[in-house]
Design a protein around this motif. Structure first.
Motif, PDB file in Angstrom:
ATOM      1  N   GLY A  10       0.909  -0.931  -0.080  1.00  0.00           N
ATOM      2  CA  GLY A  10      -0.236   0.050  -0.146  1.00  0.00           C
ATOM      3  C   GLY A  10       1.024   1.116  -0.022  1.00  0.00           C
ATOM      4  O   GLY A  10       2.146   1.317   0.047  1.00  0.00           O
ATOM      5  N   VAL A  11       0.278   2.418  -0.083  1.00  0.00           N
ATOM      6  CA  VAL A  11       1.064   3.510   0.276  1.00  0.00           C
ATOM      7  C   VAL A  11       1.572   3.795   1.464  1.00  0.00           C
ATOM      8  O   VAL A  11       1.316   3.503   2.344  1.00  0.00           O
ATOM      9  CB  VAL A  11       0.171   4.944  -0.450  1.00  0.00           C
ATOM     10  N   PHE A  12       2.724   4.715   1.594  1.00  0.00           N
ATOM     11  CA  PHE A  12       3.311   4.930   2.706  1.00  0.00           C
ATOM     12  C   PHE A  12       2.460   5.744   3.776  1.00  0.00           C
ATOM     13  O   PHE A  12       1.866   6.595   3.100  1.00  0.00           O
ATOM     14  CB  PHE A  12       4.724   5.534   2.592  1.00  0.00           C
ATOM     15  N   TRP A  73       7.959   5.446   4.824  1.00  0.00           N
ATOM     16  CA  TRP A  73       8.724   5.362   3.565  1.00  0.00           C
ATOM     17  C   TRP A  73      10.115   4.591   4.057  1.00  0.00           C
ATOM     18  O   TRP A  73      10.484   3.813   3.014  1.00  0.00           O
ATOM     19  CB  TRP A  73       9.236   6.878   3.600  1.00  0.00           C
ATOM     20  N   LYS A  74      10.434   4.620   5.111  1.00  0.00           N
ATOM     21  CA  LYS A  74      11.832   3.971   5.271  1.00  0.00           C
ATOM     22  C   LYS A  74      11.550   2.349   5.099  1.00  0.00           C
ATOM     23  O   LYS A  74      12.334   1.517   4.746  1.00  0.00           O
ATOM     24  CB  LYS A  74      12.200   4.113   6.807  1.00  0.00           C
ATOM     25  N   LYS A  98       1.354   9.755  -3.508  1.00  0.00           N
ATOM     26  CA  LYS A  98       2.130   9.167  -2.559  1.00  0.00           C
ATOM     27  C   LYS A  98       2.426   7.807  -3.608  1.00  0.00           C
ATOM     28  O   LYS A  98       3.673   7.337  -3.595  1.00  0.00           O
ATOM     29  CB  LYS A  98       1.333   8.139  -1.438  1.00  0.00           C
ATOM     30  N   ALA A  99       1.719   7.262  -4.427  1.00  0.00           N
ATOM     31  CA  ALA A  99       1.938   6.387  -5.489  1.00  0.00           C
ATOM     32  C   ALA A  99       3.097   6.605  -6.242  1.00  0.00           C
ATOM     33  O   ALA A  99       4.034   6.070  -6.701  1.00  0.00           O
ATOM     34  CB  ALA A  99       0.739   5.880  -6.193  1.00  0.00           C
ATOM     35  N   ARG A 552       0.126  -0.158  12.455  1.00  0.00           N
ATOM     36  CA  ARG A 552       1.439  -0.436  12.650  1.00  0.00           C
ATOM     37  C   ARG A 552       1.787  -1.080  11.269  1.00  0.00           C
ATOM     38  O   ARG A 552       1.043  -1.546  10.498  1.00  0.00           O
ATOM     39  CB  ARG A 552       1.994  -1.381  13.747  1.00  0.00           C
ATOM     40  N   SER A 553       3.131  -1.177  10.904  1.00  0.00           N
ATOM     41  CA  SER A 553       3.524  -1.707   9.797  1.00  0.00           C
ATOM     42  C   SER A 553       3.470  -3.187   9.549  1.00  0.00           C
ATOM     43  O   SER A 553       3.963  -3.754  10.770  1.00  0.00           O
ATOM     44  CB  SER A 553       4.850  -1.025   9.247  1.00  0.00           C
TER      45      SER A 553
END
Length: 637
Positions: A10-12, A73-74, A98-99, A552-553
């Motif tokens: 997905g986007v950041f 992003w990281k 973002k994409a 959370r990621s």
């Protein structure tokens, strides 16, 4: 040739924070706080859902795949260093920038990687002028991705086992998510002109789980693996295909499994199926499109929605009504009248959204042909801010924002917290279910699965399944009981406090006085709500409506998959394929023959036979054991 390796992302983040890539208003990764219980402050349930389609796609291709959900992003940049051949980016229209940044970074740092765009953002016209990409998936993703990688597009769909929310909070208290997710199909046949889902799928419906048996099997697996007994069904109009729902109910009845569902359904389908059917099926909440009093949609024509909602709620089914603001017939007077009308229907919850012409929809085509589409950035087309088109009566963008915000406030002031109404529906429905159960038994009324109605029977019938369903309804009511004290303490006005007090009395009359556990839970919610109240106040000082939480990621790997479907048809193909494949995998993983045999729990001699192509040793069971030991997914369909 380099082995294919796919990243689906997905986007950041962050999400819901205004910056050069996205808007803040309307862009939180939370459905409830963003679009339904907005402006309810501390009372708003907080939850964010995983990006389900990514897991569905990964589950249904054999290519080695990683899903990266809600990355920073990281996280995204670091993940690309793992060496992918393809990257799929899922995004919605307002997240286009973002994409764009992600695609440009891939092209600059990893130029050999193929970029695939997906999600409703991929419908943006002339997308190639905005960002670099190699392919765009528009429509049903499983079939598209299988065809892209040269796999069997018609193979059965394997449904992933997915836990519901990424996080779940109420009154500042975090609980462990326990629900499951079902994706029975995509598309919608109703064809409402504003609906992007209908138009992306050309006003048709494609089943991913075609039968009630398919859905039931996923429920059973989810219960076994996750402990889930409640499910959110991601389907635009689940009951539109009644035979599937009827078969699901029959299987649940036969196996004594009173699963619970939150669904989307149009009003005309609910009327056709009957509320009693929804109760037996285990519908806890139904999302019904109202749109407007002056609605021109078949789904609500000729239906008394106030009466329908009252019946649903009286029988324990919570209702979320959705309404669209700034349709062409709305001026300031009729817009306010419509808001009052929808609130007056008496649903537990209401979703308000501004009329939004997304690409591919009939609405977008009509407004474009009329020259009414405005040239505003895609990132601003959120459904919560400025309209993307010239309106016949209201064109002050500040009013586009304020009317929507005030609609949520009016609902909140009129009916109090949505969570309070949900508790009311739960306890009222449980009480009604018990009374109706007794009445039917005394009057020899039994359920007829053919007519999906209760009918007179010549002999008494012990409705064991409805007994199980009633126990589940009691459990739902008990789980909501602890919110009553916090709802009363932090009520927005005297009317809401009185409502909370009356519902508390109803709980006592139906369930008895609260036990010590419930009292402790209630006190804890009051305490955690105090902290959340202060956080909310601070957020408002900073110019935000509420606290913005970030999911959370999450990173999930899907190993390369091997299918035995073809091998069953032609054993010679597996004789040719397996030896070379296993030898190559052993070399890449630096696994010795003896070590692999031990992991697969077979003898080294049999493994030698498999590698040498000895037919007597290459059975489906032995090969599956070896492949699993090497870390591959096995597709048995």
């Amino acid at each position: 040739m380099k082995r294919q390796k796919l990243l689906l992302t997905g986007v950041f983040g962050p999400y819901g924070i205004k910056n050069k890539y996205a808007e803040g208003l309307g862009m939180q990764m939370e459905l409830l706080n963003n679009q339904i219980t907005r402006c309810q402050g501390v009372h708003s349930p907080r939850q964010s859902y995983w990006t389900f389609p990514l897991y569905l796609l990964a589950e249904n291709i054999s290519v080695e795949t990683t899903v990266l959900d809600f990355p920073s992003w990281k996280d995204f940049a670091r993940e690309l260093e793992r060496g992918y051949t393809h990257v799929g980016i899922n995004f919605i229209v307002p997240n286009v920038l973002k994409a764009k940044k992600m695609a440009e970074y891939i092209r600059e740092r990893h130029p050999s990687v193929k970029i695939i765009l997906g999600g409703y953002g991929a419908t943006i016209p002339e997308l190639d002028k905005i960002m670099p990409f190699d392919a765009a998936c528009i429509g049903e993703g499983v079939r598209w991705l299988r065809e892209y990688f040269g796999e069997d597009a018609d193979a059965p769909v394997r449904h992933p086992i997915i836990l519901g929310p990424a996080y779940e909070m109420i009154y500042g208290y975090r609980s462990r998510p326990a629900g499951g997710i079902l994706m029975p199909g995509v598309g919608c046949e109703n064809g409402c002109k504003f609906c992007v889902t209908s138009h992306v799928f050309k006003k048709s419906y494609r089943s991913l789980l075609p039968s009630g048996r398919d859905i039931f099997d996923v429920c059973v697996k989810s219960e076994s693996k996750l402990g889930a007994r409640g499910f959110s069904i991601m389907d635009e109009n689940f009951l539109k295909h009644p035979e599937r729902a009827r078969e699901l109910l029959e299987l649940m009845t036969d196996h004594g499994k009173p699963y619970v569902f939150d669904i989307f359904s149009s009003a005309e389908v609910i009327k056709k199926m009957g509320v009693d059917f929804l109760v037996r099926l285990g519908v806890r909440l139904v999302w019904v499109g109202v749109e407007s009093r002056k609605s021109a949609f078949e789904k609500t024509r000729g239906i008394d929605l106030r009466e329908l909602f009252a019946e649903l709620r009286s029988k324990g089914i919570m209702v979320n009504a959705s309404a669209i603001l700034f349709q062409d017939h709305h001026d300031r007077k009729t817009l306010n009248e419509d808001i009052e009308y929808v609130i007056g229907l008496g649903s537990d919850l209401v979703q308000f959204m501004n009329y939004t012409p997304l690409p591919l929809t009939t609405l977008h085509e009509e407004l474009t042909s009329q020259g009414r589409m405005k040239n505003i950035p895609y990132k601003k087309i959120t459904g919560a801010g400025e309209l993307a088109f010239t309106h016949p009566h209201i064109n002050d963008r500040r009013e586009h924002v304020s009317f929507l915000r005030d609609a949520f406030r009016k609902k909140y002031i009129a009916d109090g917290p949505g969570i309070l109404s949900m508790a009311q529906t739960a306890v009222t429905g449980y009480e009604r279910a018990v009374k109706d159960f007794i009445f039917r038994k005394e009057n020899r009324l039994s359920w007829n699965p053919d007519t999906i109605r209760y009918e007179k029977s010549m002999r008494p019938v012990d409705d064991e399944f409805m007994g199980l369903r009633i126990k589940m309804m009691r459990r739902i009511a008990k789980n909501l009981r602890p919110v009553l004290l916090a709802a009363r303490v932090y009520a927005p006005n005297a009317r809401a406090r009185k409502k909370a007090a009356e519902i508390s009395k109803k709980f006592i009359s139906v369930l008895g006085k609260p036990d010590i556990g419930t009292r402790i839970a209630s006190a804890v919610l009051v305490a955690t709500a105090a902290v959340e109240f202060l956080k909310t106040a601070l957020s408002r000082i900073m110019g935000r409506e509420s606290v913005i939480y970030q999911p959370r990621s999450r990173r999930v790997e899907y190993a390369r998959a091997i299918s035995f479907a073809i091998a069953r048809q032609d054993m010679k193909k597996i004789l040719d394929l397996v030896p070379e494949f296993i030898i190559g995998a052993m070399k890449r993983r630096r696994v010795s023959l003896r070590m692999l045999a031990k992991r697969a729990k077979i003898s080294p001699d049999i493994l030698k036979g498999i590698i040498s192509g000895r037919a007597m040793d290459i059975t489906e069971q032995t090969v599956m054991a070896v492949m699993t030991a090497l870390g591959y997914r096995i597709l048995t369909e």
